[in-house]
Design a protein around this motif. Structure first.
Motif, PDB file in Angstrom:
ATOM      1  N   ASN A 183       0.841  -1.200   0.000  1.00 34.55           N
ATOM      2  CA  ASN A 183       0.000   0.000   0.000  1.00 34.55           C
ATOM      3  C   ASN A 183       0.880   1.255   0.000  1.00 34.55           C
ATOM      4  OD1 ASN A 183      -1.828   2.102   0.546  1.00 34.55           O
ATOM      5  ND2 ASN A 183      -3.162   0.731   1.729  1.00 34.55           N
ATOM      6  N   GLU A 184       1.171   1.766  -1.197  1.00 35.22           N
ATOM      7  CA  GLU A 184       2.107   2.884  -1.322  1.00 35.22           C
ATOM      8  C   GLU A 184       1.574   4.164  -0.680  1.00 35.22           C
ATOM      9  OE1 GLU A 184       5.018   4.923  -4.651  1.00 35.22           O
ATOM     10  OE2 GLU A 184       3.329   3.682  -5.323  1.00 35.22           O
ATOM     11  N   ASP A 185       0.326   4.512  -0.928  1.00 32.71           N
ATOM     12  CA  ASP A 185      -0.229   5.748  -0.380  1.00 32.71           C
ATOM     13  C   ASP A 185      -0.207   5.734   1.144  1.00 32.71           C
ATOM     14  OD1 ASP A 185      -0.677   6.697  -2.917  1.00 32.71           O
ATOM     15  OD2 ASP A 185      -2.797   6.113  -2.971  1.00 32.71           O
ATOM     16  N   LYS A 186      -0.635   4.628   1.720  1.00 32.31           N
ATOM     17  CA  LYS A 186      -0.653   4.525   3.180  1.00 32.31           C
ATOM     18  C   LYS A 186       0.767   4.541   3.733  1.00 32.31           C
ATOM     19  CE  LYS A 186      -2.560   1.739   6.963  1.00 32.31           C
ATOM     20  NZ  LYS A 186      -3.311   0.495   7.314  1.00 32.31           N
ATOM     21  N   GLY A 187       1.682   3.859   3.043  1.00 33.50           N
ATOM     22  CA  GLY A 187       3.063   3.811   3.494  1.00 33.50           C
ATOM     23  C   GLY A 187       3.711   5.184   3.522  1.00 33.50           C
ATOM     24  N   ILE A 188       3.496   5.954   2.481  1.00 30.80           N
ATOM     25  CA  ILE A 188       4.061   7.305   2.415  1.00 30.80           C
ATOM     26  C   ILE A 188       3.470   8.186   3.507  1.00 30.80           C
ATOM     27  CG2 ILE A 188       4.160   9.400   1.018  1.00 30.80           C
ATOM     28  CD1 ILE A 188       4.337   7.558  -1.457  1.00 30.80           C
ATOM     29  N   GLU A 189       2.164   8.053   3.734  1.00 29.47           N
ATOM     30  CA  GLU A 189       1.508   8.839   4.778  1.00 29.47           C
ATOM     31  C   GLU A 189       2.076   8.505   6.159  1.00 29.47           C
ATOM     32  OE1 GLU A 189      -2.937   9.531   6.756  1.00 29.47           O
ATOM     33  OE2 GLU A 189      -2.700   8.179   5.040  1.00 29.47           O
ATOM     34  N   ILE A 190       2.230   7.194   6.450  1.00 27.74           N
ATOM     35  CA  ILE A 190       2.766   6.778   7.749  1.00 27.74           C
ATOM     36  C   ILE A 190       4.209   7.248   7.903  1.00 27.74           C
ATOM     37  CG2 ILE A 190       3.460   4.775   9.132  1.00 27.74           C
ATOM     38  CD1 ILE A 190       1.011   3.311   7.921  1.00 27.74           C
ATOM     39  N   LYS A 191       4.995   7.083   6.844  1.00 38.76           N
ATOM     40  CA  LYS A 191       6.397   7.511   6.890  1.00 38.76           C
ATOM     41  C   LYS A 191       6.508   9.001   7.160  1.00 38.76           C
ATOM     42  CE  LYS A 191       8.615   8.663   3.372  1.00 38.76           C
ATOM     43  NZ  LYS A 191       9.026   9.912   2.679  1.00 38.76           N
ATOM     44  N   ASN A 192       5.697   9.794   6.467  1.00 43.42           N
ATOM     45  CA  ASN A 192       5.741  11.249   6.652  1.00 43.42           C
ATOM     46  C   ASN A 192       5.350  11.645   8.075  1.00 43.42           C
ATOM     47  OD1 ASN A 192       6.586  11.670   4.033  1.00 43.42           O
ATOM     48  ND2 ASN A 192       4.532  12.076   3.238  1.00 43.42           N
ATOM     49  N   ASN A 193       4.367  10.949   8.637  1.00 43.80           N
ATOM     50  CA  ASN A 193       3.973  11.233  10.026  1.00 43.80           C
ATOM     51  C   ASN A 193       5.087  10.881  11.000  1.00 43.80           C
ATOM     52  OD1 ASN A 193       1.435  12.189   9.295  1.00 43.80           O
ATOM     53  ND2 ASN A 193       0.450  10.192   9.524  1.00 43.80           N
ATOM     54  N   LEU A 194       5.737   9.740  10.772  1.00 41.05           N
ATOM     55  CA  LEU A 194       6.822   9.318  11.660  1.00 41.05           C
ATOM     56  C   LEU A 194       8.040  10.220  11.524  1.00 41.05           C
ATOM     57  CD1 LEU A 194       6.533   5.450  11.185  1.00 41.05           C
ATOM     58  CD2 LEU A 194       5.986   6.741  13.265  1.00 41.05           C
ATOM     59  N   LYS A 195       8.232  10.780  10.323  1.00 40.80           N
ATOM     60  CA  LYS A 195       9.360  11.672  10.069  1.00 40.80           C
ATOM     61  C   LYS A 195       9.326  12.918  10.957  1.00 40.80           C
ATOM     62  CE  LYS A 195      12.386  10.703   6.678  1.00 40.80           C
ATOM     63  NZ  LYS A 195      13.850  10.864   6.838  1.00 40.80           N
ATOM     64  N   GLU A 196       8.141  13.278  11.434  1.00 38.01           N
ATOM     65  CA  GLU A 196       8.034  14.447  12.307  1.00 38.01           C
ATOM     66  C   GLU A 196       8.765  14.232  13.628  1.00 38.01           C
ATOM     67  OE1 GLU A 196       3.909  15.335  12.749  1.00 38.01           O
ATOM     68  OE2 GLU A 196       3.572  15.644  10.591  1.00 38.01           O
ATOM     69  N   LYS A 197       8.951  12.944  13.985  1.00 40.11           N
ATOM     70  CA  LYS A 197       9.602  12.619  15.257  1.00 40.11           C
ATOM     71  C   LYS A 197      10.921  11.883  15.062  1.00 40.11           C
ATOM     72  CE  LYS A 197       8.587  10.588  19.780  1.00 40.11           C
ATOM     73  NZ  LYS A 197       7.579   9.893  20.623  1.00 40.11           N
ATOM     74  N   TYR A 198      11.025  11.092  13.992  1.00 44.00           N
ATOM     75  CA  TYR A 198      12.205  10.253  13.782  1.00 44.00           C
ATOM     76  C   TYR A 198      12.843  10.575  12.437  1.00 44.00           C
ATOM     77  CZ  TYR A 198       9.900   7.570  17.480  1.00 44.00           C
ATOM     78  OH  TYR A 198       9.285   7.188  18.641  1.00 44.00           O
ATOM     79  N   GLU A 199      14.148  10.757  12.455  1.00 47.61           N
ATOM     80  CA  GLU A 199      14.841  11.122  11.220  1.00 47.61           C
ATOM     81  C   GLU A 199      15.018   9.942  10.281  1.00 47.61           C
ATOM     82  OE1 GLU A 199      19.176  12.967   9.794  1.00 47.61           O
ATOM     83  OE2 GLU A 199      18.651  12.840  11.928  1.00 47.61           O
ATOM     84  N   ASN A 200      15.411   8.794  10.827  1.00 46.67           N
ATOM     85  CA  ASN A 200      15.820   7.659   9.999  1.00 46.67           C
ATOM     86  C   ASN A 200      14.687   6.660   9.799  1.00 46.67           C
ATOM     87  OD1 ASN A 200      18.675   8.350   9.562  1.00 46.67           O
ATOM     88  ND2 ASN A 200      18.791   8.166  11.796  1.00 46.67           N
ATOM     89  N   VAL A 201      13.717   7.076   9.004  1.00 47.21           N
ATOM     90  CA  VAL A 201      12.622   6.191   8.608  1.00 47.21           C
ATOM     91  C   VAL A 201      12.395   6.393   7.118  1.00 47.21           C
ATOM     92  CG1 VAL A 201      10.911   7.896   9.389  1.00 47.21           C
ATOM     93  CG2 VAL A 201      10.216   5.535   9.007  1.00 47.21           C
ATOM     94  N   TRP A 202      12.315   5.285   6.403  1.00 47.95           N
ATOM     95  CA  TRP A 202      12.149   5.323   4.956  1.00 47.95           C
ATOM     96  C   TRP A 202      11.004   4.390   4.562  1.00 47.95           C
ATOM     97  CZ3 TRP A 202      16.608   3.956   7.558  1.00 47.95           C
ATOM     98  CH2 TRP A 202      17.649   4.909   7.561  1.00 47.95           C
TER      99      TRP A 202
END
Length: 252
Positions: free
Chosen positions: A34-53
């Motif tokens: 699920n690319e759309d969901k994955g990008i959304e989750i990654k972007n949300n996590l990026k607000e707190k964690y730098e190293n998430v892809w």
């Protein structure tokens, strides 16, 4: 810092594992269909964690897993651990299961482990070691009614871990499985309430396990907290599988 690749990372046990590894200071490469969901989750996590892809992939397809590996090379992401969590479920007695459903469950639940190993284990060998944690199941250790294809696929995962542990231990690569029973994932909780209640009542703890509990077991096996664990099938089941199935026998 260590980095972990987590398949099936956008929901359930995979998402819980993603959050736990990040919380404990690891970098996380998420992959999911699920690319759309994955990008959304990654972007949300990026607000707190730098190293998430995030990299979308079908881990049952060789070209997709190769592209996932290429992504790590291009972005200089060294993978120290793999959580092979992607999996699907299909019900039915053997003669009721459609052949394409059988092929699909073996592709997603078993072949995906083969493919991530094919592309990432050579790097682990070169880099001096690593860990692999597969999501097995108590349904791979025991039988269930109306679950022939799932029992067979998870049974393959339960024994594959032993072969991998033997072959790669000398390279300092430890391979283990977590084997949950029914787990309170969104997919399982979509069952009717009476079905969920039946599973809760069947468990010695009178509740099914949670994704967070499985994630903790994944972390234990992936991390240096389990340095002598290799070839294990670690159940996360509340003791569901320890019962012989016999009824209570009163003394007489």
């Amino acid at each position: 810092m260590k980095n972990v690749l987590i398949t099936g990372a956008c929901s359930g046990m995979g998402l819980s594992a993603t959050k736990l590894f990040l919380k404990r200071g690891w970098g996380v490469l998420m992959t999911d269909l699920n690319e759309d969901k994955g990008i959304e989750i990654k972007n949300n996590l990026k607000e707190k964690y730098e190293n998430v892809w995030f990299k979308s992939s079908n881990v049952a397809k060789s070209l997709d897993v190769k592209a996932l590996h290429d992504f790590t090379v291009e972005n200089n992401i060294k993978i120290h651990s793999i959580i092979n969590n992607a999996g699907i479920f299909t019900a039915g007695k053997l003669h009721e299961v459609e052949e394409d459903k059988l092929d699909l469950i073996f592709d997603v639940d078993v072949k995906s482990i083969f493919l991530t190993g094919k592309y990432f284990i050579p790097d682990m060998i070169k880099n001096g070691g690593g860990t692999i944690v597969n999501t097995g199941s108590v349904s791979g250790m025991e039988g269930d009614y109306d679950m022939a294809a799932y029992n067979a696929a998870k049974g393959a995962v339960v024994n594959l871990v032993r072969s991998m542990a033997l072959d790669y231990g000398k390279y300092n690569i430890r391979v283990n499985n977590v084997c949950p029973s029914a787990c309170a994932t969104p997919m399982f909780l979509s069952n009717p309430e009476d079905v969920i209640d039946m599973f809760n009542k069947a468990n010695p703890l009178k509740r099914i396990c949670t994704p967070d509990e499985v994630a903790k077991a994944m972390y234990f096996l992936a991390s240096d907290e389990s340095t002598s664990c290799n070839g294990m099938n670690l159940t996360v089941s509340g003791g569901l599988e320890v019962h012989t199935g016999q009824p209570v026998q009163n003394e007489h």
